[in-house]
Write a protein that holds these residues in place. Structure first.
Motif, PDB file in Angstrom:
ATOM      1  N   SER A 139      15.363 -16.551 -18.333  1.00  0.00           N
ATOM      2  CA  SER A 139      16.071 -17.180 -17.213  1.00  0.00           C
ATOM      3  C   SER A 139      17.545 -17.381 -17.534  1.00  0.00           C
ATOM      4  CB  SER A 139      15.423 -18.528 -16.876  1.00  0.00           C
ATOM      5  OG  SER A 139      14.093 -18.354 -16.451  1.00  0.00           O
ATOM      6  N   GLY A 140      17.819 -17.862 -18.731  1.00  0.00           N
ATOM      7  CA  GLY A 140      19.208 -18.065 -19.116  1.00  0.00           C
ATOM      8  C   GLY A 140      20.002 -16.783 -19.142  1.00  0.00           C
ATOM      9  N   ALA A 141      19.392 -15.711 -19.720  1.00  0.00           N
ATOM     10  CA  ALA A 141      20.104 -14.434 -19.811  1.00  0.00           C
ATOM     11  C   ALA A 141      20.331 -13.817 -18.436  1.00  0.00           C
ATOM     12  CB  ALA A 141      19.316 -13.473 -20.701  1.00  0.00           C
ATOM     13  N   VAL A 142      19.311 -13.855 -17.571  1.00  0.00           N
ATOM     14  CA  VAL A 142      19.447 -13.281 -16.230  1.00  0.00           C
ATOM     15  C   VAL A 142      20.450 -14.069 -15.404  1.00  0.00           C
ATOM     16  CG1 VAL A 142      18.221 -12.875 -14.062  1.00  0.00           C
ATOM     17  CG2 VAL A 142      17.165 -12.227 -16.218  1.00  0.00           C
ATOM     18  N   ALA A 143      20.397 -15.397 -15.486  1.00  0.00           N
ATOM     19  CA  ALA A 143      21.335 -16.222 -14.724  1.00  0.00           C
ATOM     20  C   ALA A 143      22.770 -15.935 -15.149  1.00  0.00           C
ATOM     21  CB  ALA A 143      21.004 -17.695 -14.907  1.00  0.00           C
ATOM     22  N   ALA A 144      22.995 -15.880 -16.463  1.00  0.00           N
ATOM     23  CA  ALA A 144      24.347 -15.607 -16.951  1.00  0.00           C
ATOM     24  C   ALA A 144      24.828 -14.220 -16.511  1.00  0.00           C
ATOM     25  CB  ALA A 144      24.380 -15.728 -18.471  1.00  0.00           C
ATOM     26  N   THR A 145      23.972 -13.224 -16.635  1.00  0.00           N
ATOM     27  CA  THR A 145      24.352 -11.859 -16.238  1.00  0.00           C
ATOM     28  C   THR A 145      24.653 -11.780 -14.741  1.00  0.00           C
ATOM     29  OG1 THR A 145      22.957 -10.962 -18.005  1.00  0.00           O
ATOM     30  CG2 THR A 145      23.623  -9.448 -16.251  1.00  0.00           C
ATOM     31  N   SER A 146      23.833 -12.438 -13.938  1.00  0.00           N
ATOM     32  CA  SER A 146      24.015 -12.382 -12.485  1.00  0.00           C
ATOM     33  C   SER A 146      25.290 -13.102 -12.057  1.00  0.00           C
ATOM     34  CB  SER A 146      22.798 -12.991 -11.787  1.00  0.00           C
ATOM     35  OG  SER A 146      21.616 -12.299 -12.134  1.00  0.00           O
ATOM     36  N   VAL A 147      25.533 -14.273 -12.648  1.00  0.00           N
ATOM     37  CA  VAL A 147      26.745 -15.010 -12.293  1.00  0.00           C
ATOM     38  C   VAL A 147      27.989 -14.194 -12.635  1.00  0.00           C
ATOM     39  CG1 VAL A 147      28.151 -17.028 -12.893  1.00  0.00           C
ATOM     40  CG2 VAL A 147      25.709 -17.301 -12.434  1.00  0.00           C
ATOM     41  N   VAL A 148      27.996 -13.587 -13.814  1.00  0.00           N
ATOM     42  CA  VAL A 148      29.154 -12.776 -14.212  1.00  0.00           C
ATOM     43  C   VAL A 148      29.334 -11.585 -13.264  1.00  0.00           C
ATOM     44  CG1 VAL A 148      30.041 -11.252 -16.026  1.00  0.00           C
ATOM     45  CG2 VAL A 148      29.064 -13.480 -16.622  1.00  0.00           C
ATOM     46  N   THR A 149      28.220 -10.930 -12.901  1.00  0.00           N
ATOM     47  CA  THR A 149      28.305  -9.770 -12.008  1.00  0.00           C
ATOM     48  C   THR A 149      28.831 -10.170 -10.630  1.00  0.00           C
ATOM     49  OG1 THR A 149      26.456  -8.728 -13.174  1.00  0.00           O
ATOM     50  CG2 THR A 149      26.999  -7.881 -10.979  1.00  0.00           C
ATOM     51  N   VAL A 150      28.278 -11.252 -10.062  1.00  0.00           N
ATOM     52  CA  VAL A 150      28.734 -11.704  -8.739  1.00  0.00           C
ATOM     53  C   VAL A 150      30.186 -12.176  -8.818  1.00  0.00           C
ATOM     54  CG1 VAL A 150      28.374 -13.425  -6.930  1.00  0.00           C
ATOM     55  CG2 VAL A 150      26.416 -12.266  -7.962  1.00  0.00           C
ATOM     56  N   TRP A 151      30.552 -12.839  -9.910  1.00  0.00           N
ATOM     57  CA  TRP A 151      31.941 -13.293 -10.066  1.00  0.00           C
ATOM     58  C   TRP A 151      32.899 -12.114 -10.093  1.00  0.00           C
ATOM     59  CZ3 TRP A 151      35.887 -12.773 -13.633  1.00  0.00           C
ATOM     60  CH2 TRP A 151      36.955 -13.670 -13.515  1.00  0.00           C
ATOM     61  N   ILE A 152      32.493 -11.014 -10.713  1.00  0.00           N
ATOM     62  CA  ILE A 152      33.342  -9.816 -10.731  1.00  0.00           C
ATOM     63  C   ILE A 152      33.550  -9.283  -9.317  1.00  0.00           C
ATOM     64  CG2 ILE A 152      33.441  -7.402 -11.473  1.00  0.00           C
ATOM     65  CD1 ILE A 152      32.050  -8.283 -14.072  1.00  0.00           C
ATOM     66  N   LEU A 153      32.457  -9.329  -8.518  1.00  0.00           N
ATOM     67  CA  LEU A 153      32.575  -8.834  -7.141  1.00  0.00           C
ATOM     68  C   LEU A 153      33.380  -9.788  -6.279  1.00  0.00           C
ATOM     69  CD1 LEU A 153      28.914  -7.555  -6.601  1.00  0.00           C
ATOM     70  CD2 LEU A 153      30.942  -6.197  -7.127  1.00  0.00           C
ATOM     71  N   LEU A 154      33.126 -11.113  -6.453  1.00  0.00           N
ATOM     72  CA  LEU A 154      33.854 -12.117  -5.692  1.00  0.00           C
ATOM     73  C   LEU A 154      33.795 -13.433  -6.469  1.00  0.00           C
ATOM     74  CD1 LEU A 154      35.381 -12.728  -3.038  1.00  0.00           C
ATOM     75  CD2 LEU A 154      33.192 -13.443  -2.058  1.00  0.00           C
ATOM     76  N   PRO A 155      34.894 -13.837  -7.083  1.00  0.00           N
ATOM     77  CA  PRO A 155      34.874 -15.029  -7.941  1.00  0.00           C
ATOM     78  C   PRO A 155      34.310 -16.269  -7.261  1.00  0.00           C
ATOM     79  CG  PRO A 155      36.910 -13.820  -8.262  1.00  0.00           C
ATOM     80  CD  PRO A 155      36.197 -13.148  -7.120  1.00  0.00           C
ATOM     81  N   ALA A 156      34.670 -16.508  -6.003  1.00  0.00           N
ATOM     82  CA  ALA A 156      34.176 -17.700  -5.320  1.00  0.00           C
ATOM     83  C   ALA A 156      32.653 -17.675  -5.186  1.00  0.00           C
ATOM     84  CB  ALA A 156      34.827 -17.828  -3.943  1.00  0.00           C
ATOM     85  N   ALA A 157      32.087 -16.512  -4.914  1.00  0.00           N
ATOM     86  CA  ALA A 157      30.636 -16.386  -4.805  1.00  0.00           C
ATOM     87  C   ALA A 157      29.973 -16.601  -6.158  1.00  0.00           C
ATOM     88  CB  ALA A 157      30.264 -15.017  -4.239  1.00  0.00           C
ATOM     89  N   GLY A 158      30.612 -16.134  -7.218  1.00  0.00           N
ATOM     90  CA  GLY A 158      30.067 -16.356  -8.556  1.00  0.00           C
ATOM     91  C   GLY A 158      30.024 -17.826  -8.907  1.00  0.00           C
ATOM     92  N   ILE A 159      31.100 -18.556  -8.528  1.00  0.00           N
ATOM     93  CA  ILE A 159      31.126 -19.998  -8.793  1.00  0.00           C
ATOM     94  C   ILE A 159      30.051 -20.710  -7.967  1.00  0.00           C
ATOM     95  CG2 ILE A 159      32.515 -22.083  -8.560  1.00  0.00           C
ATOM     96  CD1 ILE A 159      34.982 -20.344  -9.152  1.00  0.00           C
ATOM     97  N   ALA A 160      29.886 -20.301  -6.705  1.00  0.00           N
ATOM     98  CA  ALA A 160      28.857 -20.913  -5.860  1.00  0.00           C
ATOM     99  C   ALA A 160      27.459 -20.678  -6.435  1.00  0.00           C
ATOM    100  CB  ALA A 160      28.949 -20.337  -4.441  1.00  0.00           C
ATOM    101  N   LEU A 161      27.211 -19.474  -6.939  1.00  0.00           N
ATOM    102  CA  LEU A 161      25.904 -19.178  -7.544  1.00  0.00           C
ATOM    103  C   LEU A 161      25.689 -20.006  -8.800  1.00  0.00           C
ATOM    104  CD1 LEU A 161      23.298 -17.546  -7.709  1.00  0.00           C
ATOM    105  CD2 LEU A 161      24.588 -15.717  -8.858  1.00  0.00           C
ATOM    106  N   LEU A 162      26.742 -20.165  -9.606  1.00  0.00           N
ATOM    107  CA  LEU A 162      26.625 -20.960 -10.833  1.00  0.00           C
ATOM    108  C   LEU A 162      26.291 -22.412 -10.509  1.00  0.00           C
ATOM    109  CD1 LEU A 162      26.913 -21.328 -13.880  1.00  0.00           C
ATOM    110  CD2 LEU A 162      29.384 -21.651 -13.525  1.00  0.00           C
ATOM    111  N   VAL A 163      26.999 -22.972  -9.501  1.00  0.00           N
ATOM    112  CA  VAL A 163      26.727 -24.360  -9.117  1.00  0.00           C
ATOM    113  C   VAL A 163      25.295 -24.521  -8.620  1.00  0.00           C
ATOM    114  CG1 VAL A 163      27.337 -26.173  -7.479  1.00  0.00           C
ATOM    115  CG2 VAL A 163      29.141 -24.867  -8.617  1.00  0.00           C
TER     116      VAL A 163
END
Length: 551
Positions: A139-163
């Protein structure tokens, strides 16, 4: 034995655990990748570009779909193989630690509860790698990978997913703990109490039926069952509420992605397919991360079971239980002349406040027939357990002129054998119940020893050595059980044989005849075997050579 040690033993070593964890991570990443590429493919195809522009996405969808299933299957094989192998090692280790304690060091634990600790509670420990450690890592590895990927596509969306992920982990865990923590910690003890009630009822069902007392016992079983059911339902409710909260937050993460993503469509390089990716990826990520509250709930149950397993195996063997210490000789006890000599022997049971026997003097020579008598509670069985080194003692106890403390326990027990008041018979054939005393004995030898104890006709009438004796000897009488136990002792060929209340479970009119038969059967051809008879019934003087009264 400490709880942390049990948990450490339950967790597979890194080299065995890593393949399953890696395959599980690949399967989870394929699940997220499948959602992302599917979203991209559908929205990109809606724009009706040349098929050439869709080939990569098409291949990606197929690859991630196959990878998700294939890696998942391989992960199940690898992780369960690691967990089961570790569990087998753990179970063997626990039994090895229990052997020095048995039987007297385990007398404080009820049989049903002990059985549950060694089966259900040990089995629960497999969930440490399968449902706790591995899901948390993945879970930790997938969450981190997904947040980084979404942040690359759109930083605001990556932050929203992290929160959203942080809120899901915190809120889901807290809610689950508030609702179900106490119940999850109580499941293992309640399961042990329920098993103990069931076993106690089943084992004593004949007596309960005879005295019309089954109603109260069944009521106790129902009460234990209700308590266990309430705890399990409370645990399930906590998991259900946590899962619901995670589903809401997954939807919230997708909505947040849309809220920040739609305005970004005016930005060069950010188009509809990318918006679909950042909107749908949270759904796949939360499917993986939803295991975090469940993993923490599983950890509470695993830890509770580990505590129960650890409590069975103490950090140190009680002083009342003998162990092979560093000063033990490797020599084999060979009794010569006086076989056994006790001088001023006292012994205490574990957790008992006072000694059960005090200052006992006893000499056992080859061919002796010694009767030990005394009132109930005078220490007759205690003396028997001291002789076979189940209990430690104070005073002097020598075997063949050698202090028994300097001899390995196994060597002493090859010389002194015990036939208990209630001999244990396995739910197996007569043959198997005899062979564990000497596993290389032939059928002819087994039939010969049964002839000596007066059971040859009975065995023949039951169809031979393959006849079963039932659970705990339910298909044989008390006298037959004692004769089978004596046959086992004769197969082991103990120079000194202790018979503890051999007629206690036999009708009074048959007790004298059984005692005569047992004494006659226990006599070896050269007349050198010594027999110690513990009995509360009178024994004719011509059957014994001396008496010892306790109490």
């Amino acid at each position: 034995m400490r709880t942390t040690e049990v948990l450490r033993l339950a967790q597979p070593r890194a080299r065995r655990f890593a393949p399953g964890a890696l395959l599980g991570l690949l399967s989870a990443l394929c699940a997220v990748g499948l959602i992302a590429t599917s979203a991209y493919l559908i929205t990109r195809a809606a724009e009706m570009p040349p098929i050439l522009y869709l080939n990569m996405a098409i291949v990606g969808v197929r690859a991630f779909a196959l990878g998700r299933a294939g890696f998942r299957y391989a992960e199940r094989l690898a992780s369960h193989d690691a967990a089961f192998r570790t569990l087998a090692t753990l179970r063997v280790g626990i039994y090895e630690r229990l052997v020095p304690l048995a039987p007297d060091g385990l007398s404080g634990t009820r049989r049903g509860d002990l059985l549950t600790r060694l089966t259900a509670d040990v089995d629960e420990l497999q969930n440490l790698p399968l449902r706790v450690v591995q899901p948390l890592l993945i879970s930790g590895a997938v969450a981190a990978t997904s947040v980084v990927t979404v942040w690359i596509l759109l930083p605001a969306a990556g932050i929203a997913l992290l929160v959203a992920l942080v809120l899901a982990a915190l809120v889901g865990t807290v809610v689950n703990s508030v609702i179900a923590a106490r119940s999850e910690r109580s499941i293992a003890p309640l399961r042990g109490a329920f098993a103990d009630e069931v076993l106690d009822t089943v084992v004593n069902l004949d007596v309960l039926t005879a005295f019309d007392a089954t109603g109260s016992r069944l009521a106790a079983v129902e009460t234990a069952d209700r308590r266990l059911t309430r705890a399990v339902l409370s645990s399930a409710a906590g998991s259900g509420v946590a899962t619901g909260i995670l589903s809401l937050l997954a939807g919230a993460a997708s909505v947040a992605a849309l809220l920040v993503g739609i305005p970004a469509l005016a930005t060069p390089g950010f188009d509809g397919p990318v918006l679909a990716i950042i909107a749908l990826v949270p759904i796949a990520v939360f499917e993986v991360v939803s295991s975090v509250p469940l993993a923490l709930a599983a950890l509470r149950q695993v830890r509770s079971s580990a505590e129960r397993v650890a409590s069975v195996v103490p950090d140190a063997v009680p002083t009342e239980i003998p162990v092979d210490g560093p000063g033990v000789s490797s020599r084999t006890a060979e009794p010569t002349g006086t076989v056994i000599e006790l001088r001023g022997v006292s012994a205490t049971w574990p957790q008992a406040a006072a000694p059960a026997i005090r200052g006992v003097d006893l000499t056992i020579s080859p061919g002796d027939r010694i009767l030990v008598t005394g009132a109930s509670g005078s220490g007759k069985t205690t003396l028997a357990h001291v002789l076979v080194r189940f209990l430690e003692f104070e005073g002097s106890y020598s075997l063949g002129g050698v202090d028994v403390r300097s001899l390995p326990l196994a060597d002493v027990r090859r010389v002194v054998g015990l036939s208990e008041q209630i001999p244990y018979l396995f739910d197996e054939s007569i043959r198997q119940n005899l062979l564990f005393a000497r596993d290389d004995a032939s059928d002819a030898e087994l039939l010969g020893v049964l002839e000596r104890v007066g059971l040859s006709g009975w065995v023949e009438g039951r169809g031979g050595l393959d006849a079963r004796v039932g659970e705990r000897g339910s298909l044989v009488s008390g006298g037959q059980a004692q004769r089978i136990a004596l046959a086992r002792a004769l197969l082991a060929d103990f120079p000194v044989l202790v018979l503890d209340e051999p007629t206690a479970n036999v009708d009074a009119d048959r007790a004298d005849a059984l005692l005569v038969d047992l004494l006659a059967a226990s006599t070896d051809p050269d007349g050198r075997r010594a027999v110690v008879i513990i009995s509360h019934l009178p024994v004719p003087d011509d059957l014994i050579t001396s008496r010892l009264r306790l109490g």
